[in-house]
Design an enzyme around this catalytic site. Structure first.
Site: not given
Length: 324
Positions: A209, A217, A222, A226, A252
């Site tokens: 994680d 974000n 975002h 990404d 994530d």
């Protein structure tokens, strides 16, 4: 360590069970077709017996694959495809008449389908070339079969192979994550289910994680999130041990399946992956399959180990043990 192949998702679709059973079915069907074709007349009895014998051999191989094929390495299954090509060419060459020869040559269509179903595209092309070249050469060497038959057969085999490849690639998209190119949760779950059925092989799994990903974000947008996901996925994909499957499990979170590794070995792999992105804080939980584990139980323990790391402050990897 190794770099990933060009078609990882196709490889995942073609699980050992699917590969073995599909190849077994084609051996059985091809063998049955040869046996039936050999019984079509009373002339050239010796040649008919050779064709029937080859058909019975294919039936035997197919039956064995249904029973034991799952345990065979991929290279052995690929070798059996090549053996099938040679057997088809031999049967075409010794067939008692041109009609039987053309019927037996049509079995090579199975090769085009099976090769493009589970083989790497280069291997698939090689198998198709061998199948088409071998049967065409055998038909032409006979001298009594129309040359147009060889050409027509080549068109059929190649067309079936191309269509099969297109369908497989499109079906593969269902198990692929569009952002990272890794397997998605569906693809991972299918592979996990397949591996947990093989109780004779060690299996480890991990959940990784990215810490505080939501803040990235919220702060940078975002698109930045990404880009980070793609960078991490690319770094990890290139350092996977042979046979491992890395998936984007959602958001994530990444999931890692490691056949053949113990829990300690899997923990070392995960720690190495984390070291490849030193500017990214990663929390990870790792576990090894215990006797009688279901897929859900295996991943539950990996999740518990991940929770342990997060509770202790994040940014580390832990192995779930019996006393945890």
């Amino acid at each position: 360590m190794r770099t990933s192949t060009a078609e990882p998702v196709v490889r995942d679709l073609a699980s050992p069970r699917a590969m073995a059973h599909t190849l077994a079915l084609f051996f059985v069907a091809g063998g049955a077709a040869a046996v039936l074709a050999a019984g079509g007349g009373t002339d050239q009895v010796a040649r008919r017996w050779v064709v029937a014998g080859a058909g019975l051999l294919a039936l035997t191989v197919g039956s064995a694959l249904f029973r034991w094929g799952v345990a065979l390495p991929r290279v052995v299954l690929g070798g059996l495809v090549t053996v099938g090509c040679a057997l088809i060419s031999l049967v075409v060459l010794v067939s008692p008449d041109p009609t039987t020869a053309v019927v037996c040559a049509s079995i090579s269509a199975f090769v085009g389908v099976i090769a493009c179903f589970f083989a790497d595209h280069r291997v698939a092309v090689g198998h198709v070339v061998i199948a088409v070249g071998g049967t065409s050469a055998a038909l032409l060497l006979r001298g009594d079969a129309p040359a147009a038959s060889a050409g027509a057969l080549a068109v059929v085999v190649v067309t079936l192979a191309v269509v099969t490849r297109i369908l497989v690639l499109r079906a593969s998209d269902a198990g692929s994550d569009a952002l990272t190119g890794l397997a998605n949760r569906r693809g991972f779950d299918e592979a996990l289910d397949e591996h947990t059925r093989r109780s004779d092989v060690r299996l480890a799994a991990g959940l990784l994680d990215l810490d505080h990903f939501k803040q990235i974000n919220d702060t940078d947008g975002h698109e930045a999130g990404d880009r980070l996901l793609r960078r991490v996925a690319d770094s990890w994909r290139q350092a996977l041990p042979t046979g491992a499957l890395l998936a984007r499990h959602g958001g994530d979170e990444f999931a890692l399946l490691m056949p053949g590794l113990s829990g300690t070995e899997a923990l070392a792999v995960v720690e190495h992956l984390c070291s490849l992105v030193p500017d990214v804080s990663v929390s990870a939980g790792v576990t090894e399959r215990w006797s009688g584990d279901t897929a859900a139980q295996l991943m539950r323990r990996a999740d518990l180990a991940l929770y342990q790391v997060k509770a202790a402050g994040r940014g580390a990897a832990a192995l779930h043990t019996a006393g945890a």
